[in-house]
Design a protein around this motif. Sequence first.
Motif, PDB file in Angstrom:
ATOM      1  N   GLU A 150       0.703  -1.350   0.198  1.00 22.19           N
ATOM      2  CA  GLU A 150      -0.109  -0.122   0.014  1.00 22.19           C
ATOM      3  C   GLU A 150       0.678   1.199  -0.065  1.00 22.19           C
ATOM      4  O   GLU A 150       1.898   1.335   0.620  1.00 22.19           O
ATOM      5  CB  GLU A 150      -0.938   0.015   1.271  1.00 22.19           C
ATOM      6  CG  GLU A 150      -2.262   0.038   0.966  1.00 22.19           C
ATOM      7  CD  GLU A 150      -3.261   0.128   1.953  1.00 22.19           C
ATOM      8  OE1 GLU A 150      -3.332   1.231   2.670  1.00 22.19           O
ATOM      9  OE2 GLU A 150      -4.034  -0.737   2.250  1.00 22.19           O
ATOM     10  N   ILE A 151       0.426   2.102  -0.992  1.00 22.99           N
ATOM     11  CA  ILE A 151       1.040   3.404  -0.893  1.00 22.99           C
ATOM     12  C   ILE A 151      -0.125   4.535  -0.919  1.00 22.99           C
ATOM     13  O   ILE A 151      -0.850   4.903  -1.719  1.00 22.99           O
ATOM     14  CB  ILE A 151       2.044   3.788  -1.935  1.00 22.99           C
ATOM     15  CG1 ILE A 151       3.299   2.851  -1.955  1.00 22.99           C
ATOM     16  CG2 ILE A 151       2.413   5.098  -2.058  1.00 22.99           C
ATOM     17  CD1 ILE A 151       4.186   2.966  -3.177  1.00 22.99           C
ATOM     18  N   SER A 152       0.027   5.299   0.331  1.00 23.44           N
ATOM     19  CA  SER A 152      -1.212   6.486   0.335  1.00 23.44           C
ATOM     20  C   SER A 152      -2.415   5.913   0.243  1.00 23.44           C
ATOM     21  O   SER A 152      -3.311   6.826  -0.627  1.00 23.44           O
ATOM     22  CB  SER A 152      -0.698   7.680  -0.626  1.00 23.44           C
ATOM     23  OG  SER A 152       0.781   7.969  -0.238  1.00 23.44           O
ATOM     24  N   GLY A 153      -2.946   4.974   0.626  1.00 23.65           N
ATOM     25  CA  GLY A 153      -4.136   4.636   0.403  1.00 23.65           C
ATOM     26  C   GLY A 153      -4.325   3.521  -0.783  1.00 23.65           C
ATOM     27  O   GLY A 153      -5.701   3.070  -1.191  1.00 23.65           O
ATOM     28  N   TRP A 164       8.344   0.895  -7.205  1.00 21.78           N
ATOM     29  CA  TRP A 164       8.647   1.420  -5.792  1.00 21.78           C
ATOM     30  C   TRP A 164       9.366   0.653  -4.832  1.00 21.78           C
ATOM     31  O   TRP A 164       9.091  -0.138  -3.955  1.00 21.78           O
ATOM     32  CB  TRP A 164       7.243   1.397  -5.142  1.00 21.78           C
ATOM     33  CG  TRP A 164       6.289   2.773  -5.743  1.00 21.78           C
ATOM     34  CD1 TRP A 164       6.540   3.923  -5.188  1.00 21.78           C
ATOM     35  CD2 TRP A 164       5.222   2.664  -6.611  1.00 21.78           C
ATOM     36  NE1 TRP A 164       5.612   5.062  -5.931  1.00 21.78           N
ATOM     37  CE2 TRP A 164       4.867   4.221  -6.546  1.00 21.78           C
ATOM     38  CE3 TRP A 164       4.509   1.798  -7.376  1.00 21.78           C
ATOM     39  CZ2 TRP A 164       4.054   4.713  -7.602  1.00 21.78           C
ATOM     40  CZ3 TRP A 164       3.511   2.298  -8.353  1.00 21.78           C
ATOM     41  CH2 TRP A 164       3.297   3.889  -8.434  1.00 21.78           C
ATOM     42  N   THR A 183      -8.249   1.107  -5.086  1.00 20.95           N
ATOM     43  CA  THR A 183      -8.355   1.879  -4.005  1.00 20.95           C
ATOM     44  C   THR A 183      -9.709   1.492  -3.235  1.00 20.95           C
ATOM     45  O   THR A 183     -10.912   1.114  -4.029  1.00 20.95           O
ATOM     46  CB  THR A 183      -8.489   3.422  -4.204  1.00 20.95           C
ATOM     47  OG1 THR A 183      -9.598   3.637  -5.212  1.00 20.95           O
ATOM     48  CG2 THR A 183      -7.298   3.746  -5.206  1.00 20.95           C
ATOM     49  N   ALA A 187      -6.990   7.973  -2.679  1.00 18.86           N
ATOM     50  CA  ALA A 187      -5.703   7.681  -2.836  1.00 18.86           C
ATOM     51  C   ALA A 187      -4.729   8.647  -3.370  1.00 18.86           C
ATOM     52  O   ALA A 187      -5.121   9.006  -4.457  1.00 18.86           O
ATOM     53  CB  ALA A 187      -5.153   6.294  -3.184  1.00 18.86           C
ATOM     54  N   GLU A 188      -3.740   9.283  -2.972  1.00 17.43           N
ATOM     55  CA  GLU A 188      -2.739  10.394  -3.726  1.00 17.43           C
ATOM     56  C   GLU A 188      -1.454   9.515  -3.768  1.00 17.43           C
ATOM     57  O   GLU A 188      -0.996   9.387  -2.654  1.00 17.43           O
ATOM     58  CB  GLU A 188      -3.052  11.586  -3.114  1.00 17.43           C
ATOM     59  CG  GLU A 188      -4.303  12.215  -2.984  1.00 17.43           C
ATOM     60  CD  GLU A 188      -4.265  13.720  -2.290  1.00 17.43           C
ATOM     61  OE1 GLU A 188      -3.616  14.522  -2.791  1.00 17.43           O
ATOM     62  OE2 GLU A 188      -5.015  14.031  -1.386  1.00 17.43           O
ATOM     63  N   LEU A 189      -0.952   9.672  -4.980  1.00 16.68           N
ATOM     64  CA  LEU A 189       0.565   9.184  -5.022  1.00 16.68           C
ATOM     65  C   LEU A 189       1.065   9.880  -6.249  1.00 16.68           C
ATOM     66  O   LEU A 189       0.371  10.519  -7.006  1.00 16.68           O
ATOM     67  CB  LEU A 189       0.398   7.641  -5.482  1.00 16.68           C
ATOM     68  CG  LEU A 189       0.025   6.781  -6.312  1.00 16.68           C
ATOM     69  CD1 LEU A 189       0.462   5.650  -6.803  1.00 16.68           C
ATOM     70  CD2 LEU A 189      -1.567   6.484  -6.050  1.00 16.68           C
ATOM     71  N   THR A 190       2.253   9.734  -6.518  1.00 17.53           N
ATOM     72  CA  THR A 190       3.069  10.193  -7.614  1.00 17.53           C
ATOM     73  C   THR A 190       3.684   9.241  -8.501  1.00 17.53           C
ATOM     74  O   THR A 190       4.228   8.254  -7.942  1.00 17.53           O
ATOM     75  CB  THR A 190       4.334  10.986  -7.153  1.00 17.53           C
ATOM     76  OG1 THR A 190       3.754  12.171  -6.321  1.00 17.53           O
ATOM     77  CG2 THR A 190       5.214  11.587  -8.337  1.00 17.53           C
ATOM     78  N   LYS A 232      -4.705  11.623  -8.172  1.00 18.29           N
ATOM     79  CA  LYS A 232      -5.525  11.298  -7.058  1.00 18.29           C
ATOM     80  C   LYS A 232      -6.611  10.248  -7.405  1.00 18.29           C
ATOM     81  O   LYS A 232      -7.490  10.778  -8.421  1.00 18.29           O
ATOM     82  CB  LYS A 232      -5.743  12.580  -6.489  1.00 18.29           C
ATOM     83  CG  LYS A 232      -6.925  12.641  -5.236  1.00 18.29           C
ATOM     84  CD  LYS A 232      -7.385  13.983  -4.816  1.00 18.29           C
ATOM     85  CE  LYS A 232      -8.205  14.082  -3.744  1.00 18.29           C
ATOM     86  NZ  LYS A 232      -8.883  15.376  -3.239  1.00 18.29           N
TER      87      LYS A 232
END
Length: 300
Positions: A150-153, A164, A183, A187-190, A232
């Motif tokens: 999991e990353i940021s939700g 990653w 999700t 969830a917010e990721l880059t 997002k």
Amino acid sequence: MSSPITRIIEPRSRDLGGSFRVRRVLPFHAQRTVGPFVFFDHFGPVDYAPGEGFDVNPHPHIGLSTVTYLFDGAIRHQDSLGTDVVIRPGAMNWMTAGHGIVHSEHTPEELRTQGQSMHGLQTWVALPDGEEDCEPSFEHHAADSLPEFEISGARIRVLAGEAWGKASPVKFPSPILYVALETESVAELTLSSELAEERALYLVCGSANVAGEFTDAGVMLVLESGVDVAIKLSPGTKGVICGGAKLPGKKRIEWNLVSSSQEKIDQAKIDWTAAVQAGGNLRFPAVPGDENPWIPLPGN
């Protein structure tokens, strides 16, 4: 500031027969490939009543790897190597055609009896020019053998390549990226530029805000190379990131045949026609356990 989205691809509907329709994303006239991905179909959700099922009879491939990824349902894969495996949601099933392979896909008998819902992605990745004539092979990796975190939700599963800091067990001879996202809440990721030279985001369901631009499911967003992209994801979103190293040259696609050489495709067409007539040959052997008629070359 300019948008990091270089192209938005709207899928085209295709009827593959038997009322089985897909949303075809790649190849697209203005965007033939993303990394080594030369073909991208989204199928389903489709419901099969008891007694009905999905059937693709024996057919050939050369010069590529086919990748089936399911969200729902199951498909029985059989090939001329003797592989006989049921593909299930979350698993990675990677068939490398090399100089030639024959395979078929059917609804497993138990699900044909009871009925099923099926939903998934079918993609092809082109082999590097020097690997087009390699020996055919098949890899099956169960869902629980793939890196998941999991990353940021966002729940992330690495299907092929590395993302990653986690690497898939799938082996491929050139840089590749294939990642599934899901999700339950926002969830917010880059998406780092280091993930791959070429990248695209495809939303299976849900929606997303990509660098300030809102998008619904069912379109592919091709992203600018060398740029980090903030996304997002809304609750209940599923999607994939695909890409890898830019192909160094043009790949030709005719029917199920992929190659850098038209001569190789022409020879494969001759060999497949001969195999259909003979029930198999050295290049395109029979599929053990599948007695269904072979699919002839289109136009024959």
